[in-house]
Each structure stands twice: as C-alpha cells, then as structure tokens.
Design an enzyme around this catalytic site. Structure first.
Site, PDB file in Angstrom:
ATOM      1  N   GLY A 239       1.034  12.804  -0.447  1.00  0.00           N
ATOM      2  CA  GLY A 239      -0.186  12.027  -0.219  1.00  0.00           C
ATOM      3  C   GLY A 239      -1.402  12.890   0.022  1.00  0.00           C
ATOM      4  O   GLY A 239      -2.505  12.581  -0.443  1.00  0.00           O
ATOM      5  N   VAL A 240      -1.237  13.995   0.731  1.00  0.00           N
ATOM      6  CA  VAL A 240      -2.374  14.868   1.006  1.00  0.00           C
ATOM      7  C   VAL A 240      -2.927  15.460  -0.294  1.00  0.00           C
ATOM      8  O   VAL A 240      -4.133  15.661  -0.429  1.00  0.00           O
ATOM      9  CB  VAL A 240      -2.000  15.965   2.035  1.00  0.00           C
ATOM     10  CG1 VAL A 240      -1.007  16.952   1.453  1.00  0.00           C
ATOM     11  CG2 VAL A 240      -3.229  16.645   2.568  1.00  0.00           C
TER      12      VAL A 240
ATOM     13  N   HIS B 233      10.147  17.783  -2.102  1.00  0.00           N
ATOM     14  CA  HIS B 233       9.411  16.612  -1.561  1.00  0.00           C
ATOM     15  C   HIS B 233       9.718  15.382  -2.408  1.00  0.00           C
ATOM     16  O   HIS B 233       8.842  14.879  -3.082  1.00  0.00           O
ATOM     17  CB  HIS B 233       7.911  16.882  -1.568  1.00  0.00           C
ATOM     18  CG  HIS B 233       7.120  15.927  -0.727  1.00  0.00           C
ATOM     19  ND1 HIS B 233       6.576  14.756  -1.199  1.00  0.00           N
ATOM     20  CD2 HIS B 233       6.777  15.971   0.585  1.00  0.00           C
ATOM     21  CE1 HIS B 233       5.919  14.137  -0.240  1.00  0.00           C
ATOM     22  NE2 HIS B 233       6.020  14.859   0.849  1.00  0.00           N
TER      23      HIS B 233
ATOM     24  N   ILE C 211       8.449  12.532  -4.653  1.00  0.00           N
ATOM     25  CA  ILE C 211       7.230  11.761  -4.429  1.00  0.00           C
ATOM     26  C   ILE C 211       6.076  12.753  -4.332  1.00  0.00           C
ATOM     27  O   ILE C 211       6.165  13.745  -3.600  1.00  0.00           O
ATOM     28  CB  ILE C 211       7.321  10.941  -3.121  1.00  0.00           C
ATOM     29  CG1 ILE C 211       8.453   9.924  -3.204  1.00  0.00           C
ATOM     30  CG2 ILE C 211       5.990  10.256  -2.825  1.00  0.00           C
ATOM     31  CD1 ILE C 211       8.772   9.259  -1.887  1.00  0.00           C
TER      32      ILE C 211
ATOM     33  N   GLU D 203      -6.595  15.095  -2.114  1.00  0.00           N
ATOM     34  CA  GLU D 203      -7.311  16.238  -2.682  1.00  0.00           C
ATOM     35  C   GLU D 203      -7.711  15.976  -4.131  1.00  0.00           C
ATOM     36  O   GLU D 203      -8.822  16.319  -4.540  1.00  0.00           O
ATOM     37  CB  GLU D 203      -6.466  17.506  -2.573  1.00  0.00           C
ATOM     38  CG  GLU D 203      -7.111  18.736  -3.174  1.00  0.00           C
ATOM     39  CD  GLU D 203      -8.391  19.204  -2.487  1.00  0.00           C
ATOM     40  OE1 GLU D 203      -9.211  19.872  -3.162  1.00  0.00           O
ATOM     41  OE2 GLU D 203      -8.582  18.926  -1.284  1.00  0.00           O
TER      42      GLU D 203
END
Length: 138
Positions: free
Chosen positions: A57-58, A48, A54, A62
C-alpha cells in the site's frame, strides 16, 4: 499529452527501482491519468506475501504521489516533496497482473505548496483514493 518512460525520467528525480509510474496516458493543466503495471517479477512483491502476493500500500501511495508530481511539473519548476497524505483509503488489493490507472487532479496551489486528489483504479474499479500535499523548493 502522452509520456513514455524517458519523458517521465526527465520530470521525476527518481530512478530505478523507484520510478513507480510506467506511462502517462493523458495530461492537461489540471488532470493526469497514469499507469503502473504490476508484474509477478516486481521486486516489491518478494516476500509480500509469498503465497498471496499483494502490492504494498505504501508503494501505491508513492505511485499516486509520483503521478501528482508529474502533473504539477507543468506549474512548478523546482523539486517537490510529499508534505502530507490525507484520508488515503485502500478499498481493494493490488495483485500481479493488475494494471493500475492513477487519476490525479489539482485541488489548490498556494506558494510553495500544492494539494492533489488522487485515485487508483483497476478495471474501472476504485481501489484506493486520497489526497497528497506537496512542498516545493524555491
């Protein structure tokens, strides 16, 4: 109040590899400042993206939610769950080597629900922000 990993594990039900708060630098009744360090060996960066890693985002959401959950542990003794994510905006990427400082402030606690404003910062620049609503077991 400062919390280390052993303290965080006593509060959160999460375990490796899903504890996404490394340290709590400050906490009072209404506000927390927590840290999530991003390293190049983080398993969540594998693939990723291979040539341009990077932090997902999820997982940043969290991390912010876990910081808010730690903050709410002062008021709630039961397990909390994410009920809703509101207006979460990503303003910049998080990359290996970044130290993400998460600030969370309680907006409202009503019955089994709580709402917390969160912001993630790298080097004093806001990189993401939003609001998390939690549901707590009785």
């Amino acid at each position: 109040m400062v919390l280390e990993q052993k303290d965080i594990r006593q509060i959160l039900s999460h375990r490796y590899s899903f504890i996404l708060v490394d340290r709590v630098k400050y906490m009072d009744e209404d506000r927390i400042v927590a840290v999530k360090n991003i390293t190049s060996s983080d398993i969540n960066l594998w693939g990723h993206f291979e040539d341009d890693p990077i932090y997902p985002g999820v997982l940043l959401i969290e991390s912010c939610s876990q910081a808010g959950g730690i903050l709410l542990s002062n008021q709630k003794s039961s397990r909390g769950y994410i009920a809703q994510i509101n207006e979460f905006k990503f303003l910049s990427f998080v990359r290996p080597g970044d130290s993400v400082h998460i600030e969370a402030t309680i907006n409202k606690v009503v019955g089994q629900y709580a709402k917390v404003s969160v912001a993630a910062l790298v080097e004093d620049k806001t990189i993401a922000k939003g609001e998390v609503m939690y549901f707590f077991d009785k």
